[in-house]
Design a protein around this motif. Structure first.
Motif, short mmCIF file in Angstrom:
data_model
loop_
_atom_site.label_atom_id
_atom_site.label_comp_id
_atom_site.label_asym_id
_atom_site.label_seq_id
_atom_site.Cartn_x
_atom_site.Cartn_y
_atom_site.Cartn_z
N UNK A 370 -10.50 42.63 -20.05
CA UNK A 370 -9.74 43.33 -19.02
C UNK A 370 -10.11 44.80 -19.02
N UNK A 371 -9.74 45.50 -17.96
CA UNK A 371 -9.96 46.94 -17.89
C UNK A 371 -9.04 47.55 -16.84
N UNK A 372 -9.32 48.79 -16.47
CA UNK A 372 -8.44 49.55 -15.57
C UNK A 372 -8.58 49.15 -14.12
N UNK A 373 -9.63 48.42 -13.75
CA UNK A 373 -9.88 48.06 -12.35
C UNK A 373 -9.45 46.64 -12.01
N UNK A 374 -8.89 45.92 -12.96
CA UNK A 374 -8.47 44.54 -12.72
C UNK A 374 -7.14 44.32 -13.43
N UNK A 375 -6.50 43.22 -13.11
CA UNK A 375 -5.28 42.89 -13.84
C UNK A 375 -5.60 42.70 -15.32
N UNK A 376 -4.74 43.22 -16.17
CA UNK A 376 -4.90 43.01 -17.60
C UNK A 376 -4.80 41.52 -17.91
N UNK A 377 -5.38 41.14 -19.05
CA UNK A 377 -5.35 39.74 -19.46
C UNK A 377 -3.90 39.24 -19.47
N UNK A 378 -3.67 38.14 -18.79
CA UNK A 378 -2.31 37.59 -18.67
C UNK A 378 -2.18 36.44 -19.65
N UNK A 379 -2.08 36.79 -20.92
CA UNK A 379 -2.08 35.79 -21.98
C UNK A 379 -0.91 36.02 -22.93
N UNK A 380 -0.61 34.98 -23.68
CA UNK A 380 0.37 35.10 -24.76
C UNK A 380 -0.24 35.89 -25.91
N UNK A 381 0.58 36.21 -26.92
CA UNK A 381 0.02 36.86 -28.11
C UNK A 381 -1.12 36.03 -28.68
N UNK A 382 -0.92 34.71 -28.76
CA UNK A 382 -1.97 33.84 -29.29
C UNK A 382 -3.22 33.87 -28.43
N UNK A 383 -3.02 33.98 -27.10
CA UNK A 383 -4.17 34.08 -26.20
C UNK A 383 -4.99 35.33 -26.47
N UNK A 384 -4.32 36.46 -26.70
CA UNK A 384 -5.03 37.70 -27.05
C UNK A 384 -5.74 37.55 -28.39
N UNK A 385 -5.08 36.95 -29.36
CA UNK A 385 -5.69 36.77 -30.68
C UNK A 385 -6.94 35.91 -30.56
N UNK A 386 -6.83 34.81 -29.82
CA UNK A 386 -8.00 33.94 -29.64
C UNK A 386 -9.12 34.66 -28.91
N UNK A 387 -8.77 35.43 -27.87
CA UNK A 387 -9.79 36.17 -27.12
C UNK A 387 -10.52 37.16 -28.01
N UNK A 388 -9.78 37.86 -28.86
CA UNK A 388 -10.41 38.84 -29.75
C UNK A 388 -11.27 38.16 -30.81
N UNK A 389 -10.81 37.03 -31.32
CA UNK A 389 -11.61 36.32 -32.32
C UNK A 389 -12.96 35.89 -31.74
N UNK A 390 -12.96 35.48 -30.47
CA UNK A 390 -14.23 35.14 -29.83
C UNK A 390 -15.05 36.40 -29.54
N UNK A 391 -14.40 37.40 -28.95
CA UNK A 391 -15.10 38.59 -28.47
C UNK A 391 -15.84 39.30 -29.60
N UNK A 392 -15.24 39.34 -30.79
CA UNK A 392 -15.82 40.11 -31.89
C UNK A 392 -16.78 39.29 -32.76
N UNK A 393 -16.96 38.01 -32.43
CA UNK A 393 -17.92 37.21 -33.18
C UNK A 393 -19.10 36.75 -32.32
N UNK A 394 -18.93 36.71 -31.01
CA UNK A 394 -19.98 36.25 -30.10
C UNK A 394 -20.96 37.37 -29.79
#
Length: 562
Positions: A370-394
């Motif tokens: 997500x960023x300033x030009x789009x809607x922020x990620x519309x996820x649960x806490x677990x959704x954010x955690x999962x997204x970060x786990x992927x983002x920082x390993x891929x």
């Protein structure tokens, strides 16, 4: 340990280790990228909305009848808010919290444009209302993207004893690089004002001389042939009422190169280029060549807000200037996967483009959700955690928008709270958030793990709630193989990986017992719900089928025709 002559900065901090041995000359090289920026995860700050470190630079009386301070968006539902005025965030607010950012595992901070913006709120265009898009009436240049003098620092950002050069020096001392957001294709809103306002639609040079003025005329009424003040602009519109800089005019190129070289000389480490797709690849080739003639290897990545990889990939090619881009195609799939708990990890796989893809090098793309030009990620806490786990390993260089470490304003678009003021109190409380805690854990691991920063990515399994892949970095006497296991499900997941698994002592990055794998053996592991495990093998790749796949990844890493 890693070779000192290759990565001296990592030697002192590397906790995960790498094999260090005499390396045969024939040993193959397996590298995704060696771009220095790839080592640094990026924290994106909309500077005015972060922390007001110095109220003396707020300019709360600025603008007169068209004031610029604290302008709430009308029509907000009860209990919600958004703002289109300045709210006081500045260099001091960022620098005061450099330790907070660095402590999460980030190595760079991307700040919004620093150049001078108009001193009034805009009176043209369509009025801003709750949830509106492409509306600017009543808005100010708090965001920095409405430049009027690209050589001059906006007065809302510096403090006494803290100009831009001093700010970047302070960030560098804190261990953070500074990514400066730059705009080249447009300046401020330029027409539709009931009465022409000062600075809007104007551009000034380094000495303060007016060199371009749209004079509140619609673009089709501009006369660049006979009016020297119109020559900076195209005689047609582009984005809303913004001035449209002429990328075929050499004066535009000269002006922008001169301005941004000035900021590099004052400490910028990289550029994020706004709206890169609104100017030609021929322009960007000239721009990048001139910047890198003085600053070899200077890293730049552009924003082409487009989910088509064919449309954005061309900017990364050498013929277009070798400028990386924000990875919108992957971001689209990340939204699909991490906003929906029952989604399939397989949706992500075809947006990685690890072989023969549209990009010059997919490992140098800046990845985000997500960023300033789009809607922020519309996820649960677990959704954010999962997204970060992927983002920082891929593969790619991860970028996190300010506040996403706690799920701030999740799901909100620009005029619905996306750009709301963060404030010091939220920063101080952030470590209590489970999103923050898991982000710090995985970001810190990436910071210590060269294979996850720069290694090739070899997918093993992307299906249902699970993903498994290798990251491999091998060059000279540096060797590291990482096996990443991701579980975004609500139940523990058992992994049994044997595909291309090399024999050896696999060490769990987050603690636990080393797993000894025999030839043709299997690594079995249990990963908790919404968690990640990484196993590290500090040895050269020798297993035949693994080496064959890594060799193919190296040979086909970039665009096949580039």
């Amino acid at each position: 340990m890693i070779a000192k002559r290759l990565l001296p900065a990592l030697v002192a901090t590397l906790g995960c280790g790498l094999a260090h041995a005499a390396t045969p000359a024939s040993e193959p090289v397996f590298v995704g990228t060696d771009a220095p920026m790839a080592s640094n995860a990026i924290y994106f700050v909309l500077t005015d909305r972060f922390v007001n470190g110095d109220p003396s630079n707020d300019h709360r009386d600025q603008g007169g009848a068209h004031r610029t301070w604290d302008i709430p968006v009308p029509g907000a539902p009860k209990g919600e808010s958004a703002n289109i005025g300045y709210l006081g965030g500045d260099f001091k607010g960022v620098l005061d919290n450099a330790g907070y950012i660095r402590g999460m595992g980030f190595g760079a901070v991307w700040i919004t444009p620093i150049v001078d913006n108009p001193d009034e709120a805009f009176t043209g265009g369509d009025p801003v209302s709750w949830g509106s898009k492409f509306t600017d009436r009543g808005k100010t240049g708090y965001h920095g993207y409405w430049g009027v003098n690209f050589y001059k620092l906006d007065e809302h950002l510096p403090s006494k004893g803290l100009d831009y050069r001093q700010f970047t020096a302070g960030m560098h001392r804190a261990g953070l690089k500074v990514v400066q957001d730059i705009v080249v294709n447009h300046g401020s809103p330029a027409f539709t004002m009931p009465v022409k306002q000062p600075q809007f639609g104007q551009i000034f040079d380094k000495s303060g001389k007016l060199i371009a003025d749209e004079q509140n005329l619609p673009p089709y009424q501009l006369d660049p042939v006979r009016n020297p003040l119109h020559r900076f602009y195209h005689a047609y519109d582009d984005l809303v009422q913004l001035s449209n800089n002429d990328d075929q005019n050499p004066a535009v190129l000269d002006y922008m190169v001169g301005a941004y070289e000035q900021w590099i000389d004052q400490g910028s480490d990289a550029f994020r280029i706004d709206t890169i797709s609104h100017m030609s690849t021929a322009f960007w080739k000239q721009f990048s060549d001139r910047i890198r003639a003085k600053h070899p290897g200077f890293f730049m990545y552009g924003e082409a807000f487009d989910y088509s990889p064919d449309n954005i990939g061309k900017f990364t090619w050498p013929s277009s200037g070798s400028i990386s881009v924000l990875d919108f195609p992957l971001r689209g799939r990340m939204g699909d996967v991490f906003e929906h708990p029952d989604s399939d990890y397989a949706q992500i796989l075809d947006r990685l483009y690890l072989t023969n893809g549209p990009y010059q090098n997919p490992y140098e793309l800046v990845t985000f959700y997500d960023n300033h030009d789009m809607a922020r990620l519309n996820a649960s806490d677990n959704g954010f955690i999962d997204a970060n786990n992927f983002l920082f390993t891929a593969r790619g260089i991860p970028a996190i928008y300010y506040g996403s470490e706690i799920g701030f304003e999740r799901g909100k678009a620009e005029h619905e709270g996306n750009r709301n003021y963060f404030r010091q109190a939220r920063i101080d409380a952030a470590p209590k958030s489970p999103i923050y805690q898991h982000l710090k854990r995985i970001a810190t691991l990436r910071e210590k793990t060269p294979a996850m920063q720069r290694g090739l990515m070899l997918p093993i399994r992307f299906a249902g709630q699970q993903a498994a892949f290798y990251r491999v970095y091998q060059q000279a006497d540096a060797h590291q193989i990482a096996l990443v296991l991701l579980n975004k499900g609500d139940q523990p997941a058992t992994f049994a990986v044997g595909d291309k698994l090399q024999a050896g002592e696999w060490k769990p990055a987050f603690g636990g017992k080393t797993i000894t794998v025999a030839d043709s053996g299997m690594l079995k592991a249990r990963v908790a719900p919404h968690d990640v495990q990484v196993y590290l093998l500090d040895a050269p790749a020798t297993r035949q089928d693994l080496v064959a796949e890594l060799t193919r990844l190296m040979e086909e890493r970039g665009h096949p025709a580039r």
